[in-house]
Design an enzyme around this catalytic site. Structure first.
Site, PDB file in Angstrom:
ATOM      1  N   GLN A 179      17.648  -8.531 -49.368  1.00  0.00           N
ATOM      2  CA  GLN A 179      16.251  -8.918 -49.127  1.00  0.00           C
ATOM      3  C   GLN A 179      15.251  -7.824 -49.506  1.00  0.00           C
ATOM      4  OE1 GLN A 179      14.718 -11.796 -48.225  1.00  0.00           O
ATOM      5  NE2 GLN A 179      16.635 -12.922 -48.138  1.00  0.00           N
ATOM      6  N   CYS A 325      21.269 -21.256 -45.183  1.00  0.00           N
ATOM      7  CA  CYS A 325      22.694 -21.510 -44.973  1.00  0.00           C
ATOM      8  C   CYS A 325      22.950 -22.136 -43.610  1.00  0.00           C
ATOM      9  CB  CYS A 325      23.475 -20.211 -45.064  1.00  0.00           C
ATOM     10  SG  CYS A 325      22.839 -19.092 -46.290  1.00  0.00           S
TER      11      CYS A 325
HETATM   12  C1  LIG Z   1      20.757 -14.382 -50.053  1.00  0.00           C
HETATM   13  C2  LIG Z   1      21.422 -13.318 -49.276  1.00  0.00           C
HETATM   14  C3  LIG Z   1      22.774 -13.010 -49.485  1.00  0.00           C
HETATM   15  C4  LIG Z   1      23.631 -13.791 -50.453  1.00  0.00           C
HETATM   16  O1  LIG Z   1      23.275 -13.555 -51.799  1.00  0.00           O
HETATM   17  P1  LIG Z   1      23.755 -14.596 -52.921  1.00  0.00           P
HETATM   18  O2  LIG Z   1      23.429 -13.909 -54.210  1.00  0.00           O
HETATM   19  O3  LIG Z   1      22.967 -15.839 -52.714  1.00  0.00           O
HETATM   20  O4  LIG Z   1      25.223 -14.783 -52.751  1.00  0.00           O
HETATM   21  C5  LIG Z   1      23.334 -11.984 -48.767  1.00  0.00           C
HETATM   22  N1  LIG Z   1      22.618 -11.281 -47.878  1.00  0.00           N
HETATM   23  C6  LIG Z   1      21.323 -11.542 -47.646  1.00  0.00           C
HETATM   24  C7  LIG Z   1      20.569 -10.708 -46.664  1.00  0.00           C
HETATM   25  C8  LIG Z   1      20.673 -12.570 -48.327  1.00  0.00           C
HETATM   26  O5  LIG Z   1      19.399 -12.831 -48.087  1.00  0.00           O
END
Ligand SMILES: *Cc1c(COP(=O)(O)O)cnc(C)c1O
Length: 406
Positions: A179, A325
């Site tokens: 993030q 999710c």
């Molecule tokens: C979106 C997200 C993930 C997963 O990343 P992807 O590339 O979608 O697999 C992992 N950690 C955080 C904090 C996220 O926001």
């Protein structure tokens, strides 16, 4: 009316420059970077150019960057890879109660396979206490994994301080910075980070590509074995167009980060002020000041997050409830429960996450329609009314900290 996209924490629109940078690697320059002939070398050079762009954004060395299929794979690789590489040293991992499922479910998987895991609690603002970490470290601890910023409530953890404690105790430190990379300054050296996960699609790059930073000298066992790509750390023919897109997203982020942080923070603060003022019985979730510039997340009592999301969707305003999710299931978000909210309040969550393309006018349109949506839903809600406001006691009050946002 034009749709309003307020869900940048879930994914961001790929920038036109990113798509332009990628296209030649689909159309003409589709060589395999492992091939020794000219088309192969051309692809390998593009991959290595992108590796340098990713490294530069983090203050890392190119050889410390391993490309992955995204943030989830990077997190799995970090935890499982560190556990396997250090199985002789110990069997204890420390993480937090508010991690993304990519870390949390991987930690639980390792637990089922015999590792011990400590889940550090957080306070009402969503912060871990570095002193709790210090006390949790034992001589069997092989990894600490604490996210840089939370994807649901936006709270930013004191990563440099956490990293310093790990360094002092000689424990490997991983952070899920999905993030923050591309949004906030991240320096792996200054922040004492050994291993870091990032993902391109969270900062205007393509989906399905990310990276793991692994500090020089740190040993991580590979998850994916095969032809020995990425110096044996991640086999499989590289996603060259995606990697080029990730590199371009890093380059653009470095150039425009100051502007974007300011732009997003202005919109965020207008949203927070507006919602707290116009929606009775609403609270800000997450830390009032230590929070992502683009995250405004709330709980409104007596209604379901899903109903708010649907009603906003009819207005073509796109937000999320909890994280993308978790919103498929009716379980309350583990993050909102960890900050101490009761189940029924946690169910009424909305996350608004702004981005570089959003405008003040869009925020104002949201602030026009959202309070009446809440009012209408409450009028229909069987759980509305008659409840003590004491559920919110102890939650941080945004208005106490107005001058201090960052
Ligand atoms: C979106 C997200 C993930 C997963 O990343 P992807 O590339 O979608 O697999 C992992 N950690 C955080 C904090 C996220 O926001």
């Amino acid at each position: 009316m034009k749709p309003i996209y307020f869900d940048h924490a879930a994914t961001t629109p790929p920038r036109p420059e990113v798509i332009e940078a990628m296209l030649p690697y689909y159309r003409e320059k589709w060589g395999n970077p492992s091939s020794l002939h000219a088309p192969g070398r051309e692809a390998a050079e593009a991959r290595d150019g992108a590796r340098k762009q990713v490294a530069d954004l983090l203050g890392a060395l190119p050889e410390e960057i391993v490309f992955t299929s995204g943030g989830t794979e990077a997190d799995n690789q970090a935890l499982v890879g560190a556990a396997i590489a250090q199985e002789k040293k110990g069997n204890h991992i420390i993480t937090s109660a508010v991690e993304h499922h990519a870390v949390l479910h991987t930690a639980q998987f390792l637990e089922r396979h015999g590792l011990k895991v400590t889940y550090l609690p957080v306070d009402s603002g969503g912060l871990v206490d570095p002193e709790d970490l210090r006390k949790a470290i034992t001589d069997k601890t092989i990894l600490v994994s604490i996210m840089h910023a939370n994807n649901e409530i936006g709270t930013i953890h004191p990563i440099a301080e956490i990293g310093a404690i790990c360094r002092e105790r000689e424990v490997l430190f991983h952070t899920d910075a999905v993030q923050t990379v591309g949004h906030l300054p991240v320096s792996v050296r200054q922040m004492n980070i050994d291993v870091l996960s990032l993902s391109a699609h969270k900062f205007y790059g393509p989906k399905g590509v990310g990276a793991l930073f692994v500090r020089k000298g740190v040993r991580i066992a590979p998850l994916i074995r095969g032809g020995g790509h990425e110096r044996g750390r991640r086999s499989s023919t590289e996603n060259v167009p995606g990697i080029v897109g990730l590199g371009e997203a890093c380059r653009l982020a470095a150039e425009e980060m100051d502007w974007e942080m300011k732009h997003n923070a202005e919109l965020r603060d207008r949203l927070i002020e507006g919602v707290l003022e116009r929606v009775p019985d609403s609270i800000l979730t997450g830390h009032p000041t230590q929070r992502l510039p683009n995250n405004a997340s709330f709980c409104a009592r007596y209604i379901e997050g899903e109903s708010m999301l649907l009603s906003l969707g009819f207005e073509q305003i796109y937000v999320s409830s909890g994280s993308a999710c978790t919103s498929g299931s009716l379980e309350a978000s583990h993050v909102l429960l960890a900050i101490g909210l009761p189940h029924d309040v946690a169910h009424g969550s909305v996350r608004v996450s702004v981005g570089r393309g959003n405008t003040v006018e869009e925020v104002d349109r949201f602030l026009d329609v959202f309070p009446s949506i809440v009012e209408r839903l409450r009028a229909m809600s069987p759980i509305s009314g008659g409840r003590p406001a004491s559920d919110f006691e102890g939650m941080p009050d945004f208005h106490d900290h107005e001058e201090a946002h960052q």
